[in-house]
Write a protein that holds these residues in place. Structure first.
Motif, PDB file in Angstrom:
ATOM      1  N   ILE A  71       5.476  25.883  41.114  1.00 11.25           N
ATOM      2  CA  ILE A  71       5.591  24.502  41.566  1.00 11.25           C
ATOM      3  C   ILE A  71       6.682  23.848  40.731  1.00 11.25           C
ATOM      4  N   LEU A  72       7.544  23.086  41.370  1.00  6.20           N
ATOM      5  CA  LEU A  72       8.590  22.371  40.657  1.00  6.20           C
ATOM      6  C   LEU A  72       8.067  20.987  40.285  1.00  6.20           C
ATOM      7  N   LEU A  73       8.137  20.667  39.005  1.00  2.00           N
ATOM      8  CA  LEU A  73       7.689  19.372  38.499  1.00  2.00           C
ATOM      9  C   LEU A  73       8.911  18.630  37.968  1.00  2.00           C
ATOM     10  N   LEU A  74       9.193  17.489  38.558  1.00  2.68           N
ATOM     11  CA  LEU A  74      10.375  16.713  38.187  1.00  2.68           C
ATOM     12  C   LEU A  74       9.952  15.457  37.442  1.00  2.68           C
ATOM     13  N   SER A  75      10.606  15.243  36.303  1.00  4.04           N
ATOM     14  CA  SER A  75      10.378  14.042  35.510  1.00  4.04           C
ATOM     15  C   SER A  75      11.747  13.452  35.176  1.00  4.04           C
TER      16      SER A  75
ATOM     17  N   THR B 292       6.898  15.147  27.168  1.00  7.18           N
ATOM     18  CA  THR B 292       7.474  13.948  26.561  1.00  7.18           C
ATOM     19  C   THR B 292       7.866  12.936  27.639  1.00  7.18           C
ATOM     20  N   ASN B 293       8.513  13.427  28.688  1.00  8.74           N
ATOM     21  CA  ASN B 293       8.917  12.541  29.786  1.00  8.74           C
ATOM     22  C   ASN B 293       7.705  11.911  30.470  1.00  8.74           C
ATOM     23  N   LEU B 294       6.691  12.712  30.752  1.00  8.48           N
ATOM     24  CA  LEU B 294       5.495  12.182  31.422  1.00  8.48           C
ATOM     25  C   LEU B 294       4.799  11.144  30.556  1.00  8.48           C
ATOM     26  N   SER B 295       4.691  11.418  29.264  1.00  9.84           N
ATOM     27  CA  SER B 295       4.052  10.468  28.352  1.00  9.84           C
ATOM     28  C   SER B 295       4.829   9.156  28.286  1.00  9.84           C
ATOM     29  N   ARG B 296       6.149   9.262  28.315  1.00  8.22           N
ATOM     30  CA  ARG B 296       6.993   8.075  28.192  1.00  8.22           C
ATOM     31  C   ARG B 296       7.018   7.258  29.489  1.00  8.22           C
ATOM     32  N   THR B 297       7.190   7.912  30.637  1.00  4.96           N
ATOM     33  CA  THR B 297       7.395   7.177  31.891  1.00  4.96           C
ATOM     34  C   THR B 297       6.125   6.993  32.708  1.00  4.96           C
ATOM     35  N   GLY B 298       5.177   7.934  32.561  1.00  3.00           N
ATOM     36  CA  GLY B 298       3.971   7.870  33.379  1.00  3.00           C
ATOM     37  C   GLY B 298       4.197   8.218  34.836  1.00  3.00           C
ATOM     38  N   GLN B 299       5.323   8.883  35.120  1.00  2.00           N
ATOM     39  CA  GLN B 299       5.659   9.206  36.510  1.00  2.00           C
ATOM     40  C   GLN B 299       6.257  10.601  36.622  1.00  2.00           C
ATOM     41  N   ALA B 300       6.075  11.189  37.796  1.00  2.00           N
ATOM     42  CA  ALA B 300       6.696  12.480  38.093  1.00  2.00           C
ATOM     43  C   ALA B 300       6.636  12.709  39.594  1.00  2.00           C
ATOM     44  N   THR B 301       7.335  13.721  40.012  1.00  2.00           N
ATOM     45  CA  THR B 301       7.269  14.205  41.388  1.00  2.00           C
ATOM     46  C   THR B 301       7.104  15.712  41.304  1.00  2.00           C
ATOM     47  N   PHE B 302       6.244  16.266  42.150  1.00  2.00           N
ATOM     48  CA  PHE B 302       6.219  17.714  42.207  1.00  2.00           C
ATOM     49  C   PHE B 302       6.450  18.177  43.626  1.00  2.00           C
ATOM     50  N   VAL B 303       7.007  19.389  43.717  1.00  2.00           N
ATOM     51  CA  VAL B 303       7.361  19.986  44.997  1.00  2.00           C
ATOM     52  C   VAL B 303       6.609  21.300  45.122  1.00  2.00           C
ATOM     53  N   VAL B 304       5.895  21.431  46.225  1.00  2.00           N
ATOM     54  CA  VAL B 304       5.145  22.652  46.519  1.00  2.00           C
ATOM     55  C   VAL B 304       5.602  23.161  47.877  1.00  2.00           C
ATOM     56  N   ILE B 305       5.908  24.443  47.952  1.00  2.00           N
ATOM     57  CA  ILE B 305       6.180  25.086  49.238  1.00  2.00           C
ATOM     58  C   ILE B 305       4.968  25.962  49.524  1.00  2.00           C
ATOM     59  N   PHE B 306       4.265  25.659  50.611  1.00  2.00           N
ATOM     60  CA  PHE B 306       3.029  26.396  50.908  1.00  2.00           C
ATOM     61  C   PHE B 306       2.843  26.490  52.414  1.00  2.00           C
ATOM     62  N   GLU B 307       2.656  27.712  52.873  1.00  2.00           N
ATOM     63  CA  GLU B 307       2.409  28.010  54.285  1.00  2.00           C
ATOM     64  C   GLU B 307       3.433  27.350  55.206  1.00  2.00           C
ATOM     65  N   GLY B 308       4.714  27.484  54.827  1.00  2.00           N
ATOM     66  CA  GLY B 308       5.796  27.024  55.680  1.00  2.00           C
ATOM     67  C   GLY B 308       6.085  25.540  55.649  1.00  2.00           C
ATOM     68  N   VAL B 309       5.484  24.820  54.714  1.00  2.00           N
ATOM     69  CA  VAL B 309       5.701  23.377  54.609  1.00  2.00           C
ATOM     70  C   VAL B 309       6.140  23.054  53.178  1.00  2.00           C
ATOM     71  N   ALA B 310       7.125  22.168  53.062  1.00  2.00           N
ATOM     72  CA  ALA B 310       7.522  21.658  51.756  1.00  2.00           C
ATOM     73  C   ALA B 310       6.800  20.330  51.553  1.00  2.00           C
ATOM     74  N   TYR B 311       6.086  20.224  50.438  1.00  2.00           N
ATOM     75  CA  TYR B 311       5.357  19.000  50.108  1.00  2.00           C
ATOM     76  C   TYR B 311       6.030  18.336  48.915  1.00  2.00           C
ATOM     77  N   TYR B 312       6.296  17.036  49.035  1.00  2.00           N
ATOM     78  CA  TYR B 312       6.872  16.252  47.955  1.00  2.00           C
ATOM     79  C   TYR B 312       5.830  15.209  47.578  1.00  2.00           C
TER      80      TYR B 312
ATOM     81  N   PHE C  73       3.124  10.882  49.354  1.00  2.00           N
ATOM     82  CA  PHE C  73       2.996  12.276  49.755  1.00  2.00           C
ATOM     83  C   PHE C  73       3.795  12.444  51.039  1.00  2.00           C
ATOM     84  N   ARG C  74       4.619  13.495  51.077  1.00  2.00           N
ATOM     85  CA  ARG C  74       5.377  13.762  52.297  1.00  2.00           C
ATOM     86  C   ARG C  74       5.377  15.259  52.561  1.00  2.00           C
TER      87      ARG C  74
END
Length: 143
Positions: free
Chosen positions: A18-22, A59-79, A106-107
C-alpha cells in the motif's frame, strides 16, 4: 478494499503493498510503502496504523495529522484521505508508533478503457518472521 485491510488471512495477502503519502516539512509529498500487517480497517470510517518509529512517515503524520493512502485491489484503485491521531498501546510487542485514522474522503477509480491488473506487489525475503510480526501487530491494533 475492507476485505484486504481486515487483518485476517495475512499469509494470503503478503504480496500486497500500500502506498502511504504524507507531506514533509518542505511541503513535498513523501511516499512510503506499508503492508497489510501495518494497517487494519475497523470499519468503513476508522483505520489503525502501526508504523516504524522515527521514520519520515511517522514524523510527518505526527506533525500534520494527515495522509493519503493508495490501494490497488481487485482491479480498482482506491484513494483514501485520512486524518490521524497518535494512539498509545502500552504493551505493544514491537517498537512501533500507532495511529487511529478517520476517513476524510474515499474514491474508487476505474478506467473504461483499461483494466488495472496489479498494484505494488512484493515478495518477502523471510516470510515466516515477518508474518508473525504482522499477526502480532494486527492483534495489538485490534485491542
Amino acid at each position: 478494499m475492507l476485505e484486504l485491510l481486515n487483518g485476517q488471512n495475512l499469509p494470503d495477502k503478503q504480496h500486497e503493498a500500500i502506498l502511504l503519502l504524507s507531506m514533509d516539512e518542505n511541503q513535498f509529498p513523501h511516499v512510503a510503502m506499508i503492508s497489510v500487517g501495518e494497517i487494519v480497517a475497523i470499519d468503513e470510517t476508522e483505520l489503525r496504523l502501526s508504523l516504524w518509529r522515527n521514520t519520515v512517515t511517522t514524523t510527518n503524520l505526527s506533525r500534520t495529522g494527515q495522509a493519503t493512502f493508495v490501494v490497488i485491489f481487485e482491479g480498482v484503485a482506491y484513494y483514501v484521505k485520512i486524518s490521524v491521531q497518535e494512539m498509545f498501546i502500552s504493551d505493544a510487542r514491537h517498537d512501533r508508533q500507532c495511529f487511529v485514522a478517520k476517513v476524510v474522503s474515499f474514491r474508487a477509480d476505474v478506467a473504461k478503457y483499461a483494466d488495472i491488473v496489479s498494484g505494488v506487489r512484493i515478495n518477502l525475503k523471510e516470510p515466516e518472521p515477518v508474518l508473525q510480526r504482522w499477526e502480532e501487530t494486527v492483534a495489538d491494533l485490534l485491542r
